[in-house]
Design a protein around this motif. Structure first.
Motif, short mmCIF file in Angstrom:
data_model
loop_
_atom_site.label_atom_id
_atom_site.label_comp_id
_atom_site.label_asym_id
_atom_site.label_seq_id
_atom_site.Cartn_x
_atom_site.Cartn_y
_atom_site.Cartn_z
N ARG C 60 0.82 -1.21 0.00
CA ARG C 60 0.00 0.00 0.00
C ARG C 60 0.86 1.25 0.00
NH1 ARG C 60 -5.02 -0.61 4.02
NH2 ARG C 60 -6.45 -0.42 2.28
N ALA C 61 1.93 1.22 0.77
CA ALA C 61 2.80 2.40 0.82
C ALA C 61 3.37 2.67 -0.56
CB ALA C 61 3.92 2.17 1.83
N ARG C 62 3.74 1.62 -1.22
CA ARG C 62 4.33 1.79 -2.54
C ARG C 62 3.30 2.36 -3.51
NH1 ARG C 62 4.64 -0.79 -6.89
NH2 ARG C 62 3.38 -2.50 -6.08
N ILE C 63 2.11 1.78 -3.48
CA ILE C 63 1.07 2.28 -4.39
C ILE C 63 0.76 3.74 -4.07
CG2 ILE C 63 -1.32 2.04 -5.09
CD1 ILE C 63 -1.17 -0.88 -4.52
N ALA C 64 0.66 4.04 -2.77
CA ALA C 64 0.34 5.41 -2.38
C ALA C 64 1.40 6.37 -2.92
CB ALA C 64 0.26 5.52 -0.86
N ALA C 65 2.65 5.97 -2.78
CA ALA C 65 3.73 6.84 -3.23
C ALA C 65 3.67 7.01 -4.75
CB ALA C 65 5.07 6.26 -2.81
N ASP C 66 3.52 5.90 -5.44
CA ASP C 66 3.45 5.99 -6.90
C ASP C 66 2.32 6.90 -7.33
OD1 ASP C 66 4.36 2.54 -7.63
OD2 ASP C 66 5.53 4.33 -7.18
N LEU C 67 1.17 6.67 -6.72
CA LEU C 67 -0.01 7.43 -7.07
C LEU C 67 0.23 8.91 -6.82
CD1 LEU C 67 -2.78 6.59 -8.03
CD2 LEU C 67 -3.56 6.62 -5.69
N HIS C 68 0.72 9.17 -5.64
CA HIS C 68 0.90 10.54 -5.24
C HIS C 68 1.93 11.24 -6.11
CE1 HIS C 68 2.09 13.69 -2.20
NE2 HIS C 68 0.82 13.88 -2.40
N SER C 114 -4.60 8.17 -2.20
CA SER C 114 -3.24 7.97 -1.70
C SER C 114 -3.20 8.06 -0.18
CB SER C 114 -2.32 9.01 -2.32
OG SER C 114 -1.07 8.97 -1.70
N HIS C 115 -3.89 9.04 0.36
CA HIS C 115 -3.89 9.18 1.81
C HIS C 115 -4.59 8.02 2.48
CE1 HIS C 115 -3.12 13.78 2.07
NE2 HIS C 115 -2.20 13.13 1.42
N ASN C 116 -5.60 7.53 1.81
CA ASN C 116 -6.31 6.40 2.40
C ASN C 116 -5.43 5.14 2.39
OD1 ASN C 116 -8.52 5.28 3.61
ND2 ASN C 116 -9.25 4.41 1.70
N LEU C 117 -4.67 4.98 1.33
CA LEU C 117 -3.80 3.81 1.26
C LEU C 117 -2.70 3.90 2.31
CD1 LEU C 117 -3.26 3.26 -2.53
CD2 LEU C 117 -4.23 1.67 -0.93
N MET C 118 -2.13 5.05 2.42
CA MET C 118 -1.05 5.19 3.39
C MET C 118 -1.12 6.58 3.99
SD MET C 118 1.11 3.78 4.98
CE MET C 118 2.58 2.85 5.02
#
Lengths: 217, 220, 256
Positions: C60-68, C114-118
């Motif tokens: 999730r952290a990775r996805i959040a970062a990528d997304l963001h 993104s915030h919701n993911l991480m």
């Protein structure tokens, strides 16, 4: 009364307790199938004790016929118990054992004589003993695949432990009873080993029944 | 002509920003790259950059470090930090790094223009992000050793200067209003920065707000 | 089988002794081995749980970062180009405004996802600030007043903080969805022995255990799994007419 008479009496009384408990407490739903499976055996030992008490002790009727019949009935009850417990996977095992024991029983009936009847029963005990041991072994093995937190709460654990101890202890005495009877005096003392085994088994079964039931609301 | 430099590792964004800034009057983007190191080498040759827009999150050298290094050698350059982040932590870090202003990548172009103009005139830019966070920061900062200064820690004149600066007036305009020399205004500013022990004027504002020498409403 | 008396007697005793020895031996082995075996299995299950939760968090952290990082920047770039175009061409102003609104919406959504993911503050500032930030925003939308108090600095290992955040997120989401809650107090206390989190709300009484048994209880089961993985338990204080009070306790947090 000396110890030779007290112990059998205790055993007989103890034999009543497991079934009696089931009248006063209801089955714990978790262990439903185990309790159902042991019920025939409980009835058997109850009736056996009843017979002992009334017919043998009071009426002094020779119990030889009863013992032989009892051995076979005992096998049937235990066969039912283990079959319910272990499930359908081992059908061949159960059918095979049943076949062997029936044949054995018929052979024994053929050669039946009062003097050696205990020894004959002991011969029959060999397959029965193997059956009990092997079934217990299978049960324990299957136990590991399940997620059991503690063995001490399962009624079957007590039933099976009791049966193992009883059969192991009682095997040789049955085998050598007739021999030992000839060597006087010793047979009775040695018979107490058997009775002790019986008492232990009854206690274990009682504990098992207790664990498998709960207070009636 | 205001000379701008852009440093941001997100190429698409950087180019769009350059395009946008190019439409502003009196503004020229003379340098853009994705590397802080390249920018520092560039600065060795070319000293006349007025404003540098630095991204915070960069792989090689992050914005804070870059800001510090730039100000070390070229302390006349005004630094505007850009980022996607706008948390209190980020803003606090921005203020501690010595930067003169902060905008988010999501800011409206009008705000961006305002930031650049303000940086040019007043030497700092307090955007809405900083404004709303400042209040919380005042309560958040646990300044245990700080004594409550006397109310005349800052002279009345200095307080006036702060207020006028906050309203976006340039040094020249302030001088006119207060009937003093422009140089005097600059001196007041520098003295305040020294008194407060801040890196730039934003620190003075935070200080003033914290000790109730100034109200948040005074910031437009 | 005829033999001398003594032979028979000794045969009896020895034979019986051996049988009993075998029987008790079997039981003994079973009992001791079973416990050991069970413990191993449990440990294995616990490890797997920890690993899967950890990998979920990292994913999730990775996805959040990528997304963001990626998407946000791209969207901002589009906005900038739009502004450039809008200045040059005043004819299509309305369309440009529409596009800009669309991009803004996309940006907001990206940020929200993104915030919701991480939760962004979790890694940098810790559980309490992240919680405060998160609850402020959902509280505003749901019209619930969340108050987070902590006695002193709460410094937790990152994985523990993450799981606790998710647990509290789940609890508060339930409050928002079903609870009819107007005010909720969350008090976090960390002392030498344990970390205690008290959650009190004034909404509809909600029996944790009962709802756990229902078929759709995956959220609640999640709470239990996460707490189990970090060595915590959740206890529901006695039910009152109005409101709920839960207590989450983690022992030995400092040695984690």
């Amino acid at each position: 009364m000396n110890i030779k008479e007290i112990l059998p009496l205790i055993a007989t009384i103890l034999a009543f307790s497991p079934l009696t408990i089931t009248f006063f407490r209801k089955t714990n739903p978790c262990f439903n199938y185990e309790m159902l499976a042991i019920k025939p055996y409980l009835w058997l030992i109850f009736i056996g004790a009843f017979y002992e008490l009334i017919f043998t002790s009071f009426l002094r009727i020779p119990s030889a016929y009863w013992f032989t019949a009892y051995t076979f009935l005992e096998f049937l009850a235990l066969w039912y118990f283990f079959r319910e417990l272990l499930g359908l996977r081992y059908m061949y095992f159960f059918k095979g054992t049943m076949f062997i024991v029936i044949v054995g029983f018929l052979i024994i009936l053929y050669y039946w004589e009062y003097n050696i009847h205990t020894t004959l029963e002991a011969y029959l005990l060999v397959p029965i003993l193997l059956f009990v041991f092997i079934s217990s072994f299978i049960w324990f093995k299957d136990l590991f695949n399940k997620e059991i937190i503690s063995l001490w709460i399962i009624p079957s654990f007590y039933f099976i432990s009791g049966l193992i101890i009883y059969f192991s202890g009682g095997f040789f005495i049955s085998l050598l009873y007739d021999q030992l009877k000839i060597i006087t005096g010793l047979s009775e003392t040695n018979w107490l080993v058997f009775v002790s085994g019986l008492i232990i088994m009854y206690i274990m079964i009682t504990i098992g029944v207790w664990k498998g039931t709960e207070k009636k609301p | 002509m205001l000379k701008l430099a852009l440093v941001d590792d997100h190429k698409l964004f950087r180019k769009s920003l350059a395009a946008l800034l190019g439409t502003l009057e009196g503004v020229e983007v003379i340098y853009e790259s994705d590397s802080g190191k390249d920018f520092l080498s560039f600065l060795k040759e070319n000293k006349d950059v007025d404003i540098a827009l630095l991204d915070i999150q960069m792989p090689e050298m992050d914005g804070y470090t870059l800001c510090g290094k730039v100000l070390n050698t070229h302390d006349t350059i005004k630094i505007l930090m850009i980022s996607q982040l706008s948390s209190k932590e980020t803003i606090r870090h921005v203020m501690q790094s010595g930067a003169h202003g902060f905008v988010t990548k999501n800011s409206e172009p009008e705000q961006l223009e305002l930031a650049i103009r303000n940086l040019n005139t007043t030497g700092f830019y307090l955007g809405p992000e900083l404004g709303s966070v400042l209040k919380d920061l005042m309560l958040f900062q646990q300044g245990g050793n700080e004594l409550q200064p006397d109310s005349d820690f800052l002279s009345d004149r200095e307080k006036e200067v702060i207020r006028l600066i906050c309203r976006g007036k340039s040094s020249a305009e302030i001088a006119e209003e207060l009937f003093i020399h422009q140089r005097t205004v600059e001196t007041h500013r520098q003295r305040m920065i020294n008194k407060v022990g801040a890196k730039n004027f934003i620190g003075v504002i935070v200080f003033a707000l914290k000790h109730n020498l100034l109200d948040v409403e005074d910031l437009s | 089988m005829k033999g001398t008396g003594e032979e028979v007697v000794s045969l009896f005793y020895i034979g019986t002794a051996i049988m009993l020895f075998l029987a008790f031996g079997l039981l003994f082995i079973v009992v001791t081995y079973q416990r050991h075996f069970f413990r191993m299995k449990r440990k294995e299950a616990e490890n797997m749980l920890k690993v899967s939760l950890e990998s979920e968090k990292n994913e999730r952290a990775r996805i959040a970062a990528d997304l963001h990082d990626g998407v946000s920047g791209d969207l901002s770039a589009i906005k900038n180009y739009l502004s450039v175009l809008a200045k040059k061409e005043s004819e299509n102003k309305e369309i440009f405004d529409e596009i800009r609104e669309g991009v803004d919406a996309a940006l907001q959504n990206t940020r929200a996802v993104s915030h919701n993911l991480m939760p962004p503050l979790l890694e940098t500032e810790g559980l309490v600030p992240a919680l405060k930030g998160y609850l402020e925003s959902i509280g505003a939308k749901a019209q619930i007043y969340f108050e987070v108090t902590a006695n002193g600095a709460v410094a937790l290992p990152a994985s523990v903080a993450y799981q606790l955040f998710r647990v509290l997120q789940e609890l508060t989401t339930n409050m928002v969805k079903y609870g009819n809650v107007s005010k909720c107090d969350i008090n976090i206390a960390l002392n030498k022995e344990a970390l205690t989190i008290d959650i009190t709300d004034d909404g509809t009484p909600f029996n944790f255990r009962e709802n756990l048994a229902k078929p759709n209880a995956s959220g609640l089961k999640n709470i239990n799994s996460r707490l189990h993985a970090v060595g915590g338990v959740i206890v529901q204080e006695e039910e009152k007419q109005v409101g709920n009070h839960f207590t989450i306790t983690l022992k030995n947090v400092n040695n984690a």
